[in-house]
Design a protein around this motif. Structure first.
Motif, PDB file in Angstrom:
ATOM      1  N   GLU A 237       3.056  15.092  14.389  1.00 12.65           N
ATOM      2  CA  GLU A 237       3.835  14.181  13.543  1.00 12.65           C
ATOM      3  C   GLU A 237       3.170  12.812  13.454  1.00 12.65           C
ATOM      4  O   GLU A 237       3.054  12.224  12.379  1.00 12.65           O
ATOM      5  N   LYS A 238       2.778  12.309  14.605  1.00  9.51           N
ATOM      6  CA  LYS A 238       2.177  10.972  14.654  1.00  9.51           C
ATOM      7  C   LYS A 238       0.894  10.924  13.817  1.00  9.51           C
ATOM      8  O   LYS A 238       0.666   9.960  13.067  1.00  9.51           O
ATOM      9  N   LYS A 239       0.077  11.940  13.948  1.00 13.70           N
ATOM     10  CA  LYS A 239      -1.170  11.987  13.192  1.00 13.70           C
ATOM     11  C   LYS A 239      -0.907  12.019  11.688  1.00 13.70           C
ATOM     12  O   LYS A 239      -1.537  11.285  10.917  1.00 13.70           O
ATOM     13  N   MET A 240       0.057  12.867  11.287  1.00 15.10           N
ATOM     14  CA  MET A 240       0.362  12.990   9.863  1.00 15.10           C
ATOM     15  C   MET A 240       1.012  11.712   9.332  1.00 15.10           C
ATOM     16  O   MET A 240       0.682  11.245   8.232  1.00 15.10           O
ATOM     17  N   LYS A 241       1.904  11.118  10.114  1.00 10.82           N
ATOM     18  CA  LYS A 241       2.586   9.891   9.680  1.00 10.82           C
ATOM     19  C   LYS A 241       1.594   8.743   9.548  1.00 10.82           C
ATOM     20  O   LYS A 241       1.658   7.964   8.574  1.00 10.82           O
ATOM     21  N   GLU A 242       0.685   8.619  10.505  1.00 15.33           N
ATOM     22  CA  GLU A 242      -0.307   7.546  10.422  1.00 15.33           C
ATOM     23  C   GLU A 242      -1.210   7.730   9.220  1.00 15.33           C
ATOM     24  O   GLU A 242      -1.598   6.748   8.576  1.00 15.33           O
ATOM     25  N   ALA A 243      -1.558   8.983   8.897  1.00 13.99           N
ATOM     26  CA  ALA A 243      -2.373   9.250   7.706  1.00 13.99           C
ATOM     27  C   ALA A 243      -1.601   8.884   6.443  1.00 13.99           C
ATOM     28  O   ALA A 243      -2.170   8.307   5.497  1.00 13.99           O
ATOM     29  N   GLN A 244      -0.305   9.221   6.418  1.00 17.28           N
ATOM     30  CA  GLN A 244       0.525   8.860   5.264  1.00 17.28           C
ATOM     31  C   GLN A 244       0.638   7.345   5.116  1.00 17.28           C
ATOM     32  O   GLN A 244       0.551   6.814   4.005  1.00 17.28           O
ATOM     33  N   ASP A 245       0.821   6.669   6.248  1.00 20.42           N
ATOM     34  CA  ASP A 245       0.930   5.206   6.202  1.00 20.42           C
ATOM     35  C   ASP A 245      -0.365   4.577   5.715  1.00 20.42           C
ATOM     36  O   ASP A 245      -0.348   3.605   4.941  1.00 20.42           O
ATOM     37  N   GLU A 246      -1.506   5.131   6.156  1.00 19.27           N
ATOM     38  CA  GLU A 246      -2.794   4.602   5.714  1.00 19.27           C
ATOM     39  C   GLU A 246      -2.991   4.840   4.223  1.00 19.27           C
ATOM     40  O   GLU A 246      -3.494   3.955   3.505  1.00 19.27           O
ATOM     41  N   GLU A 247      -2.588   6.009   3.756  1.00 19.41           N
ATOM     42  CA  GLU A 247      -2.684   6.308   2.326  1.00 19.41           C
ATOM     43  C   GLU A 247      -1.798   5.366   1.515  1.00 19.41           C
ATOM     44  O   GLU A 247      -2.199   4.878   0.445  1.00 19.41           O
ATOM     45  N   GLU A 248      -0.612   5.096   2.038  1.00 18.28           N
ATOM     46  CA  GLU A 248       0.302   4.179   1.352  1.00 18.28           C
ATOM     47  C   GLU A 248      -0.268   2.771   1.344  1.00 18.28           C
ATOM     48  O   GLU A 248      -0.151   2.042   0.339  1.00 18.28           O
ATOM     49  N   ARG A 249      -0.887   2.375   2.470  1.00 22.57           N
ATOM     50  CA  ARG A 249      -1.498   1.046   2.531  1.00 22.57           C
ATOM     51  C   ARG A 249      -2.614   0.907   1.492  1.00 22.57           C
ATOM     52  O   ARG A 249      -2.706  -0.106   0.791  1.00 22.57           O
ATOM     53  N   LYS A 250      -3.447   1.939   1.388  1.00 21.90           N
ATOM     54  CA  LYS A 250      -4.529   1.905   0.406  1.00 21.90           C
ATOM     55  C   LYS A 250      -3.975   1.858  -1.014  1.00 21.90           C
ATOM     56  O   LYS A 250      -4.516   1.159  -1.874  1.00 21.90           O
ATOM     57  N   LYS A 251      -2.919   2.622  -1.238  1.00 21.24           N
ATOM     58  CA  LYS A 251      -2.313   2.634  -2.578  1.00 21.24           C
ATOM     59  C   LYS A 251      -1.763   1.257  -2.931  1.00 21.24           C
ATOM     60  O   LYS A 251      -1.932   0.773  -4.058  1.00 21.24           O
ATOM     61  N   GLU A 252      -1.100   0.614  -1.955  1.00 17.90           N
ATOM     62  CA  GLU A 252      -0.559  -0.717  -2.202  1.00 17.90           C
ATOM     63  C   GLU A 252      -1.676  -1.717  -2.477  1.00 17.90           C
ATOM     64  O   GLU A 252      -1.547  -2.581  -3.361  1.00 17.90           O
ATOM     65  N   GLU A 253      -2.782  -1.605  -1.715  1.00 18.97           N
ATOM     66  CA  GLU A 253      -3.922  -2.487  -1.953  1.00 18.97           C
ATOM     67  C   GLU A 253      -4.503  -2.262  -3.339  1.00 18.97           C
ATOM     68  O   GLU A 253      -4.837  -3.229  -4.054  1.00 18.97           O
ATOM     69  N   ASN A 254      -4.624  -0.997  -3.729  1.00 20.10           N
ATOM     70  CA  ASN A 254      -5.177  -0.681  -5.046  1.00 20.10           C
ATOM     71  C   ASN A 254      -4.248  -1.176  -6.154  1.00 20.10           C
ATOM     72  O   ASN A 254      -4.711  -1.742  -7.154  1.00 20.10           O
ATOM     73  N   ASP A 255      -2.938  -0.956  -5.964  1.00 16.60           N
ATOM     74  CA  ASP A 255      -1.968  -1.427  -6.963  1.00 16.60           C
ATOM     75  C   ASP A 255      -2.030  -2.947  -7.098  1.00 16.60           C
ATOM     76  O   ASP A 255      -1.942  -3.498  -8.207  1.00 16.60           O
TER      77      ASP A 255
END
Length: 407
Positions: A353-371
């Motif tokens: 769970e932790k691994k998947m959640k951290e990957a999701q959070d990183e993806e969301e962070r990148k998306k927010e930066e790109n947006d």
């Protein structure tokens, strides 16, 4: 769904037999055949759905039942053949995942005797044990351990803090036939002790002797006023005095403003209330201790641990924000079995769970930066377009003025 009711299972890892009275993994929707929702009137009940959540280790093995509606009561229970824990341990274990980052809501189970009517279960339904986490705001983040005893629900006298993150955590209660207990979170012991010491099952063994009274001549003052000490003659000074540097304003009119009085200031010579100095009391006998006697109402009970009949388990909760996932419910008489099947599975689930959640959070962070970057570039393009429009407008105006001059 794995459901073993009242059968002995040979457990290879411990070389002993562990009796599993109830086990539920909620691997698919077949749990609905054995669990029943309450229909108690006057309550707006929510529904559970089968789900592994938004992040998990294994999408199939990590499935549990998830609260699905905000601001609802939840009342779901199941029954099984009765048993007693007489002369053996009782283990209650299950996992909780507050994926929604819960702000206020229960995450506990209740264990019942055979009087449970699943269709009418509600908050006042008698139970044998209530165990598990409860969170409501920053002030309530505790693990409830409540036993029913002679018609009363008794809370543990200790404060056990629960986990408050968004991942799966395993809660285990072990009640031993020697009247001791353990509470484990994620397979690690967080609290333990004696039932009699940590719950108010019984009245105190000793009470203050109602016939005893402090002797009238008992002096329990460690110090007394020094009888030889006297107040100095110049001690008494007023706390405030007229300001000697103040003068009546030139425009002061006694007839209009009244008689002028200087303002008051703190008196630098004021010494406060005089008190004689303290000396050791020659008659001091120490603090008087009220003698105790055996409490005539106290009667020992070697069966505090005993649940004469266990027949059901259920979730009786209120949640402001839904999203909690319950899983891996186990009732057994073997702590080692519970620890082995519980901690190993929990660890794999938690890490995944932790691994998947951290990957999701990183993806969301990148998306927010790109947006954010796209938005900034768009704003820059808009500013350039505005500048170009201003230039074009100016050129058009200049040209119009030239044409006007020619005319």
């Amino acid at each position: 769904m794995k459901l073993l009711l009242g059968v002995c299972a040979l457990v290879a890892f411990s070389a002993v037999s562990a009796e599993v009275f109830f086990e539920e993994k909620f691997l698919d929707d077949s749990w609905q055949q054995n669990w029943a929702y309450s229909e108690h009137p006057g309550k707006e009940f929510g529904k559970f759905v089968t789900s592994a959540g938004a992040f998990y280790n294994d999408p199939e093995n990590d499935k549990g039942i998830k609260t699905s509606q905000d601001a609802r009561f939840y009342a779901l229970s199941t029954k099984f053949p009765p048993f007693s824990n007489k002369g053996k341990p009782l283990v209650v274990q299950f996992s909780v995942k507050h994926e929604q980052n819960i702000d206020c809501g229960g995450g506990y189970v209740k264990v019942f005797d055979c009087n449970l009517n699943s269709k009418d279960m509600h908050g006042e339904t008698p139970y044998e044990i209530m165990f598990g986490p409860d969170i409501c705001g920053p002030g309530t983040k505790k693990v409830h351990v409540i036993f029913s005893y002679k018609g009363k629900n008794l809370l543990i006298n200790k404060d056990i803090r629960c986990k408050d993150d968004v991942y799966t955590h395993l809660y285990t209660l072990i009640v031993n036939p020697d009247n001791t207990y353990e509470v484990l979170i994620d397979g690690d012991k967080v609290e333990s002790g004696e039932l009699e010491a940590d719950w108010n099952f019984l009245p105190p063994k000793k009470i203050k002797d109602p016939e005893a009274k402090k002797p009238a001549d008992w002096d329990d003052k460690a110090t007394i006023d020094d009888p030889e000490d006297t107040k100095p003659e110049d001690w008494d000074k007023p706390e405030h005095i007229p300001d000697p540097d103040a003068s009546k304003p030139e425009d002061w009119d006694d007839e209009m403003d009244g008689e002028w009085e200087p303002p008051m200031i703190d008196n630098p010579d004021y010494k406060g209330e005089w008190k004689p100095k303290q000396i050791d009391n020659p008659n001091y006998k120490g603090p008087w201790v009220h003698p105790e006697i055996d409490n005539p109402e106290y009667e020992s009970d070697s069966d505090l641990y005993l649940r004469k009949e266990i027949c059901g388990i259920g979730f009786d909760l209120w949640q402001v924000k839904a999203g909690t996932i319950f899983d891996n419910v186990l009732i057994s008489d073997d702590p080692e079995y519970a620890k082995t099947v519980g901690k190993e599975n929990w660890k794999a689930t938690f890490e995944g769970e932790k691994k998947m959640k951290e990957a999701q959070d990183e993806e969301e962070r990148k998306k927010e930066e790109n947006d954010k970057k796209v938005k900034e570039e768009q704003e820059e393009d808009d500013d350039e377009d505005d500048d170009d429009n201003d230039v074009a407008e100016k050129d058009s105006t200049d040209k119009a003025e030239e044409t006007h001059d020619e005319l």
